[in-house]
Write a protein that holds these residues in place. Structure first.
Motif, PDB file in Angstrom:
ATOM      1  N   LYS A  52       9.890  12.436  -0.827  1.00  0.00           N
ATOM      2  CA  LYS A  52       8.799  12.288  -1.792  1.00  0.00           C
ATOM      3  C   LYS A  52       7.432  12.490  -1.163  1.00  0.00           C
ATOM      4  O   LYS A  52       6.419  12.398  -1.855  1.00  0.00           O
ATOM      5  CB  LYS A  52       8.866  10.898  -2.442  1.00  0.00           C
ATOM      6  CG  LYS A  52      10.118  10.666  -3.276  1.00  0.00           C
ATOM      7  CD  LYS A  52      10.087   9.283  -3.914  1.00  0.00           C
ATOM      8  CE  LYS A  52      11.318   9.061  -4.784  1.00  0.00           C
ATOM      9  NZ  LYS A  52      11.318   7.701  -5.405  1.00  0.00           N
ATOM     10  N   ASN A  53       7.399  12.742   0.157  1.00  0.00           N
ATOM     11  CA  ASN A  53       6.116  12.902   0.866  1.00  0.00           C
ATOM     12  C   ASN A  53       5.225  11.674   0.676  1.00  0.00           C
ATOM     13  O   ASN A  53       4.020  11.796   0.406  1.00  0.00           O
ATOM     14  CB  ASN A  53       5.369  14.148   0.392  1.00  0.00           C
ATOM     15  CG  ASN A  53       6.015  15.419   0.878  1.00  0.00           C
ATOM     16  OD1 ASN A  53       6.678  15.433   1.905  1.00  0.00           O
ATOM     17  ND2 ASN A  53       5.842  16.485   0.137  1.00  0.00           N
ATOM     18  N   THR A  54       5.806  10.515   0.802  1.00  0.00           N
ATOM     19  CA  THR A  54       5.039   9.285   0.647  1.00  0.00           C
ATOM     20  C   THR A  54       5.298   8.331   1.803  1.00  0.00           C
ATOM     21  O   THR A  54       6.307   8.441   2.509  1.00  0.00           O
ATOM     22  CB  THR A  54       5.389   8.572  -0.665  1.00  0.00           C
ATOM     23  OG1 THR A  54       6.780   8.245  -0.660  1.00  0.00           O
ATOM     24  CG2 THR A  54       5.061   9.428  -1.877  1.00  0.00           C
ATOM     25  N   GLY A  55       4.388   7.416   1.974  1.00  0.00           N
ATOM     26  CA  GLY A  55       4.549   6.358   2.949  1.00  0.00           C
ATOM     27  C   GLY A  55       4.068   5.061   2.335  1.00  0.00           C
ATOM     28  O   GLY A  55       3.375   5.069   1.308  1.00  0.00           O
ATOM     29  N   SER A  56       4.426   3.956   2.935  1.00  0.00           N
ATOM     30  CA  SER A  56       4.001   2.680   2.386  1.00  0.00           C
ATOM     31  C   SER A  56       3.825   1.650   3.484  1.00  0.00           C
ATOM     32  O   SER A  56       4.326   1.814   4.600  1.00  0.00           O
ATOM     33  CB  SER A  56       5.002   2.182   1.348  1.00  0.00           C
ATOM     34  OG  SER A  56       6.242   1.907   1.958  1.00  0.00           O
ATOM     35  N   ARG A  69       5.070  -9.555   9.712  1.00  0.00           N
ATOM     36  CA  ARG A  69       4.505  -9.747   8.363  1.00  0.00           C
ATOM     37  C   ARG A  69       4.410  -8.428   7.602  1.00  0.00           C
ATOM     38  O   ARG A  69       4.547  -8.404   6.383  1.00  0.00           O
ATOM     39  CB  ARG A  69       3.109 -10.367   8.462  1.00  0.00           C
ATOM     40  CG  ARG A  69       3.081 -11.724   9.126  1.00  0.00           C
ATOM     41  CD  ARG A  69       1.692 -12.372   9.017  1.00  0.00           C
ATOM     42  NE  ARG A  69       0.658 -11.605   9.695  1.00  0.00           N
ATOM     43  CZ  ARG A  69      -0.431 -11.129   9.092  1.00  0.00           C
ATOM     44  NH1 ARG A  69      -0.620 -11.329   7.799  1.00  0.00           N
ATOM     45  NH2 ARG A  69      -1.334 -10.442   9.790  1.00  0.00           N
ATOM     46  N   PHE A  70       4.134  -7.335   8.310  1.00  0.00           N
ATOM     47  CA  PHE A  70       3.971  -6.021   7.682  1.00  0.00           C
ATOM     48  C   PHE A  70       5.175  -5.145   8.010  1.00  0.00           C
ATOM     49  O   PHE A  70       5.765  -5.242   9.087  1.00  0.00           O
ATOM     50  CB  PHE A  70       2.717  -5.327   8.206  1.00  0.00           C
ATOM     51  CG  PHE A  70       1.423  -5.952   7.780  1.00  0.00           C
ATOM     52  CD1 PHE A  70       1.350  -7.172   7.143  1.00  0.00           C
ATOM     53  CD2 PHE A  70       0.226  -5.273   8.004  1.00  0.00           C
ATOM     54  CE1 PHE A  70       0.149  -7.738   6.743  1.00  0.00           C
ATOM     55  CE2 PHE A  70      -0.997  -5.810   7.627  1.00  0.00           C
ATOM     56  CZ  PHE A  70      -1.032  -7.047   7.001  1.00  0.00           C
ATOM     57  N   THR A  71       5.510  -4.259   7.075  1.00  0.00           N
ATOM     58  CA  THR A  71       6.588  -3.307   7.275  1.00  0.00           C
ATOM     59  C   THR A  71       6.137  -1.921   6.830  1.00  0.00           C
ATOM     60  O   THR A  71       5.710  -1.741   5.682  1.00  0.00           O
ATOM     61  CB  THR A  71       7.841  -3.697   6.486  1.00  0.00           C
ATOM     62  OG1 THR A  71       8.261  -5.008   6.865  1.00  0.00           O
ATOM     63  CG2 THR A  71       8.973  -2.722   6.767  1.00  0.00           C
ATOM     64  N   ILE A  72       6.233  -0.962   7.739  1.00  0.00           N
ATOM     65  CA  ILE A  72       5.866   0.412   7.417  1.00  0.00           C
ATOM     66  C   ILE A  72       7.138   1.194   7.088  1.00  0.00           C
ATOM     67  O   ILE A  72       8.197   0.971   7.683  1.00  0.00           O
ATOM     68  CB  ILE A  72       5.101   1.069   8.582  1.00  0.00           C
ATOM     69  CG1 ILE A  72       4.532   2.423   8.158  1.00  0.00           C
ATOM     70  CG2 ILE A  72       5.972   1.191   9.829  1.00  0.00           C
ATOM     71  CD1 ILE A  72       3.582   3.035   9.193  1.00  0.00           C
ATOM     72  N   LEU A 124       0.836  -1.185   0.000  1.00  0.00           N
ATOM     73  CA  LEU A 124       0.000   0.000   0.000  1.00  0.00           C
ATOM     74  C   LEU A 124       0.880   1.247   0.000  1.00  0.00           C
ATOM     75  O   LEU A 124       1.925   1.266   0.661  1.00  0.00           O
ATOM     76  CB  LEU A 124      -0.911   0.028   1.228  1.00  0.00           C
ATOM     77  CG  LEU A 124      -1.808  -1.191   1.439  1.00  0.00           C
ATOM     78  CD1 LEU A 124      -2.695  -0.967   2.653  1.00  0.00           C
ATOM     79  CD2 LEU A 124      -2.635  -1.487   0.201  1.00  0.00           C
ATOM     80  N   SER A 125       0.433   2.254  -0.702  1.00  0.00           N
ATOM     81  CA  SER A 125       1.148   3.518  -0.738  1.00  0.00           C
ATOM     82  C   SER A 125       0.248   4.643  -0.274  1.00  0.00           C
ATOM     83  O   SER A 125      -0.974   4.586  -0.430  1.00  0.00           O
ATOM     84  CB  SER A 125       1.641   3.812  -2.165  1.00  0.00           C
ATOM     85  OG  SER A 125       2.585   2.861  -2.573  1.00  0.00           O
ATOM     86  N   CYS A 126       0.876   5.668   0.284  1.00  0.00           N
ATOM     87  CA  CYS A 126       0.145   6.844   0.767  1.00  0.00           C
ATOM     88  C   CYS A 126       0.889   8.077   0.266  1.00  0.00           C
ATOM     89  O   CYS A 126       2.065   8.270   0.608  1.00  0.00           O
ATOM     90  CB  CYS A 126       0.089   6.821   2.285  1.00  0.00           C
ATOM     91  SG  CYS A 126      -0.696   8.271   3.031  1.00  0.00           S
ATOM     92  N   ALA A 127       0.227   8.870  -0.540  1.00  0.00           N
ATOM     93  CA  ALA A 127       0.826  10.085  -1.079  1.00  0.00           C
ATOM     94  C   ALA A 127       0.258  11.296  -0.365  1.00  0.00           C
ATOM     95  O   ALA A 127      -0.971  11.445  -0.273  1.00  0.00           O
ATOM     96  CB  ALA A 127       0.559  10.181  -2.577  1.00  0.00           C
ATOM     97  N   ALA A 128       1.142  12.153   0.143  1.00  0.00           N
ATOM     98  CA  ALA A 128       0.712  13.347   0.870  1.00  0.00           C
ATOM     99  C   ALA A 128       0.848  14.572  -0.013  1.00  0.00           C
ATOM    100  O   ALA A 128       1.766  14.670  -0.832  1.00  0.00           O
ATOM    101  CB  ALA A 128       1.541  13.510   2.129  1.00  0.00           C
ATOM    102  N   SER A 129      -0.055  15.510   0.195  1.00  0.00           N
ATOM    103  CA  SER A 129      -0.112  16.692  -0.670  1.00  0.00           C
ATOM    104  C   SER A 129       0.824  17.808  -0.250  1.00  0.00           C
ATOM    105  O   SER A 129       1.075  18.733  -1.022  1.00  0.00           O
ATOM    106  CB  SER A 129      -1.538  17.252  -0.691  1.00  0.00           C
ATOM    107  OG  SER A 129      -1.902  17.688   0.615  1.00  0.00           O
TER     108      SER A 129
END
Length: 121
Positions: free
Chosen positions: A76-80, A67-70, A20-25
């Motif tokens: 880039k102002n992004t998260g995953s 199992r999950f990695t943040i 999953l990706s999260c793009a910030a404005s």
């Protein structure tokens, strides 16, 4: 004001992976902690993982630990959220959040619209 947009959800079989990706404005995203929460039908929104402003501090719910990695990319102002070994019980709408909190959803000020993750067994 920070707007968050999630992407990367979908359907996968148990044992599979999704990212999953999260793009910030806004660049102000970098001053906030970032987290992922999820909400399954008929259940309350629950904490999944969080990462601090610098990216060095992380926390995970016991149910996803190992199992999950943040992660986040401040430039880039992004998260995953990398999700491996997915289980049927991981099925939910996943939300990206930014704020000054950590485990509590109430402590986050900004939320994305959510992305559906469906894991079939």
């Amino acid at each position: 004001q920070v707007q968050l947009v999630e992407s990367g959800g979908g359907s996968v079989q148990a044992g599979g992976s999704l990212r999953l990706s999260c793009a910030a404005s806004a660049r102000t995203f970098s001053v906030y902690n970032m987290a992922w929460f999820r909400q399954a039908p008929g259940k309350e929104r629950e904490f999944v993982a969080a990462i601090g402003r610098s990216g060095q501090s992380t926390a995970y719910a016991d149910s996803v630990k190992g199992r999950f990695t943040i992660s986040r990319d401040k430039a880039k102002n992004t998260g995953s959220l990398q999700m491996n070994s997915l289980k049927a019980e991981d099925t939910a709408v996943y939300y990206c959040a930014a704020g000054r909190g950590w485990y509590s959803a109430a402590s986050y000020d900004y939320w994305g619209q959510g992305t559906q993750v469906t894991v079939s067994s």
